[in-house]
Design a protein around this motif. Structure first.
Motif, mmCIF file in Angstrom:
data_model
loop_
_atom_site.group_PDB
_atom_site.id
_atom_site.type_symbol
_atom_site.label_atom_id
_atom_site.label_comp_id
_atom_site.label_asym_id
_atom_site.label_seq_id
_atom_site.Cartn_x
_atom_site.Cartn_y
_atom_site.Cartn_z
ATOM 1 N N LEU A 1 0.840 -1.155 0.043
ATOM 2 C CA LEU A 1 -0.015 0.028 -0.173
ATOM 3 C C LEU A 1 0.898 1.180 -0.067
ATOM 4 O O LEU A 1 1.371 1.600 1.134
ATOM 5 C CB LEU A 1 -1.043 -0.025 1.289
ATOM 6 N N PRO A 2 1.291 1.486 -1.141
ATOM 7 C CA PRO A 2 2.004 2.642 -1.275
ATOM 8 C C PRO A 2 2.053 4.171 -0.280
ATOM 9 O O PRO A 2 3.033 4.501 0.237
ATOM 10 C CB PRO A 2 2.140 3.235 -2.721
ATOM 11 N N HIS A 3 0.829 4.690 -0.325
ATOM 12 C CA HIS A 3 0.568 5.707 0.478
ATOM 13 C C HIS A 3 0.674 5.261 2.109
ATOM 14 O O HIS A 3 1.308 6.334 2.748
ATOM 15 C CB HIS A 3 -0.814 6.228 0.007
ATOM 16 N N LEU A 4 0.492 4.169 2.586
ATOM 17 C CA LEU A 4 0.542 3.888 3.769
ATOM 18 C C LEU A 4 2.199 3.610 4.101
ATOM 19 O O LEU A 4 2.752 4.116 4.976
ATOM 20 C CB LEU A 4 -0.129 2.692 4.020
ATOM 21 N N PHE A 5 2.798 3.213 3.016
ATOM 22 C CA PHE A 5 4.233 2.835 3.359
ATOM 23 C C PHE A 5 4.909 4.218 3.341
ATOM 24 O O PHE A 5 5.878 4.621 4.072
ATOM 25 C CB PHE A 5 4.789 2.157 2.193
ATOM 26 N N PHE A 6 4.449 5.380 2.722
ATOM 27 C CA PHE A 6 5.254 6.423 2.543
ATOM 28 C C PHE A 6 5.111 7.148 3.897
ATOM 29 O O PHE A 6 5.818 8.111 3.867
ATOM 30 C CB PHE A 6 4.603 7.383 1.286
ATOM 31 N N TRP A 7 4.197 6.927 4.640
ATOM 32 C CA TRP A 7 3.977 7.342 6.106
ATOM 33 C C TRP A 7 5.402 7.348 6.773
ATOM 34 O O TRP A 7 6.175 7.844 7.186
ATOM 35 C CB TRP A 7 2.732 6.980 6.799
ATOM 36 N N ASP A 8 5.860 6.045 6.661
ATOM 37 C CA ASP A 8 7.391 5.707 7.312
ATOM 38 C C ASP A 8 8.382 6.312 6.532
ATOM 39 O O ASP A 8 9.332 6.715 7.035
ATOM 40 C CB ASP A 8 7.260 3.903 7.196
ATOM 41 N N VAL A 9 8.151 6.524 5.062
ATOM 42 C CA VAL A 9 9.364 7.015 4.350
ATOM 43 C C VAL A 9 9.442 8.475 4.854
ATOM 44 O O VAL A 9 10.566 8.894 5.197
ATOM 45 C CB VAL A 9 8.991 7.129 3.036
ATOM 46 N N VAL A 10 8.374 9.301 5.014
ATOM 47 C CA VAL A 10 8.595 10.611 5.542
ATOM 48 C C VAL A 10 9.061 10.665 6.800
ATOM 49 O O VAL A 10 9.757 11.442 7.159
ATOM 50 C CB VAL A 10 6.802 11.276 5.525
ATOM 51 N N GLN A 11 8.493 9.728 7.858
ATOM 52 C CA GLN A 11 9.108 9.815 9.133
ATOM 53 C C GLN A 11 10.532 9.467 9.458
ATOM 54 O O GLN A 11 11.270 10.194 10.029
ATOM 55 C CB GLN A 11 8.223 8.906 9.919
ATOM 56 N N ASP A 12 11.050 8.423 8.678
ATOM 57 C CA ASP A 12 12.442 8.226 8.434
ATOM 58 C C ASP A 12 13.275 9.151 8.021
ATOM 59 O O ASP A 12 14.521 9.243 8.238
ATOM 60 C CB ASP A 12 12.489 6.669 7.909
ATOM 61 N N THR A 13 12.867 9.494 6.941
ATOM 62 C CA THR A 13 13.565 10.693 6.001
ATOM 63 C C THR A 13 13.766 11.852 7.066
ATOM 64 O O THR A 13 14.661 12.458 7.182
ATOM 65 C CB THR A 13 12.974 11.064 4.776
ATOM 66 N N VAL A 14 12.675 12.194 7.563
ATOM 67 C CA VAL A 14 12.830 13.578 8.414
ATOM 68 C C VAL A 14 13.984 13.049 9.599
ATOM 69 O O VAL A 14 14.556 13.954 10.044
ATOM 70 C CB VAL A 14 11.466 14.028 8.945
ATOM 71 N N ALA A 15 13.633 11.980 10.199
ATOM 72 C CA ALA A 15 14.629 11.683 11.211
ATOM 73 C C ALA A 15 15.921 11.608 10.833
ATOM 74 O O ALA A 15 16.987 12.166 11.605
ATOM 75 C CB ALA A 15 14.046 10.314 11.752
ATOM 76 N N SER A 16 16.277 11.084 9.593
ATOM 77 C CA SER A 16 17.628 11.086 9.215
ATOM 78 C C SER A 16 18.272 12.581 8.931
ATOM 79 O O SER A 16 19.185 12.766 9.441
ATOM 80 C CB SER A 16 17.769 10.443 7.709
ATOM 81 N N TYR A 17 17.255 13.441 8.285
ATOM 82 C CA TYR A 17 17.569 14.889 8.181
ATOM 83 C C TYR A 17 17.822 15.479 9.501
ATOM 84 O O TYR A 17 18.900 16.359 9.804
ATOM 85 C CB TYR A 17 16.366 15.602 7.460
ATOM 86 N N LEU A 18 17.367 15.145 10.710
ATOM 87 C CA LEU A 18 17.439 15.658 12.071
ATOM 88 C C LEU A 18 18.686 14.960 12.760
ATOM 89 O O LEU A 18 18.957 15.501 13.879
ATOM 90 C CB LEU A 18 16.187 15.536 12.747
ATOM 91 N N GLY A 19 19.184 13.996 11.973
ATOM 92 C CA GLY A 19 20.324 13.068 12.526
ATOM 93 C C GLY A 19 20.059 12.441 13.658
ATOM 94 O O GLY A 19 20.704 11.729 14.301
ATOM 95 N N GLU A 20 18.702 11.929 13.726
ATOM 96 C CA GLU A 20 18.146 11.064 14.746
ATOM 97 C C GLU A 20 18.011 9.551 14.247
ATOM 98 O O GLU A 20 17.639 8.664 14.926
ATOM 99 C CB GLU A 20 16.545 11.327 15.074
ATOM 100 N N GLY A 21 18.036 9.444 12.996
ATOM 101 C CA GLY A 21 18.204 7.810 12.492
ATOM 102 C C GLY A 21 19.332 7.063 12.836
ATOM 103 O O GLY A 21 20.442 7.806 12.903
ATOM 104 N N GLY A 22 19.222 5.838 12.949
ATOM 105 C CA GLY A 22 20.196 4.954 13.029
ATOM 106 C C GLY A 22 20.832 4.700 11.731
ATOM 107 O O GLY A 22 20.614 5.148 10.977
ATOM 108 N N PRO A 23 22.171 4.150 12.090
ATOM 109 C CA PRO A 23 23.057 3.745 10.967
ATOM 110 C C PRO A 23 22.555 2.765 9.949
ATOM 111 O O PRO A 23 22.892 3.013 8.711
ATOM 112 C CB PRO A 23 24.242 3.058 11.771
#
Length: 151
Positions: free
Chosen positions: A52-74
């Motif tokens: 379900l692409p639109h549902l999956f992209f919720w995670d994409v946004v959250q993980d991308t923003v976390a990475s931008y903030l330096g909060e994502g794991g390696p």
């Protein structure tokens, strides 16, 4: 129902199927290009009856923003890779994929005052054009960022 109505319904069904395939293809290509989404993808397909692409992209946004903030794991996705991939896909403007990018990525990016606001200053020209259609009040100057990667 007239013959014309049947033809129109058939064409609409065909376009909807093409868009559905395009959205799934976008997700699969993203996961192939940005390995940091493999775990999220595997969890998604385990929990859902299909991609379900639109549902999956919720995670994409959250993980991308976390990475931008330096909060994502390696092992997580790299925000710059995500934006680069989505810029290329936006330029291609494939049916199904472009709807997912606009509706479920650009539209869900942070607003002023929210954590991660500023990532929009790094959008490429095709993404920025779509973003400005959603948020015409936005100006890259407002964020104080240059559009260059932070890292």
């Amino acid at each position: 129902m007239t013959t014309e109505d049947a033809k129109r319904d058939g064409a609409d069904t065909e376009r909807a199927a093409e868009k559905a395939v395009g959205g799934v293809r976008l997700v699969e290509n993203l996961v192939a290009r940005v390995p940091g989404f493999v775990d999220a993808y595997e969890c998604h397909v385990f929990n859902e009856p299909r991609v379900l692409p639109h549902l999956f992209f919720w995670d994409v946004v959250q993980d991308t923003v976390a990475s931008y903030l330096g909060e994502g794991g390696p092992e997580g996705p790299d925000w710059w890779q995500v934006l680069t991939f989505l810029e290329e896909e936006t330029q291609r403007c494939a049916p199904g994929g472009i709807e997912v990018i606009v509706t479920s990525f650009l539209n869900d990016l942070p607003y002023p005052g929210e954590a991660g606001y500023g990532i929009e200053a790094h959008l490429g020209p095709a993404l920025k054009n779509r973003y400005l259609q959603l948020r015409p009040w936005y100006s890259a100057k407002d964020s104080g960022l240059t559009g260059e990667p932070l890292a």
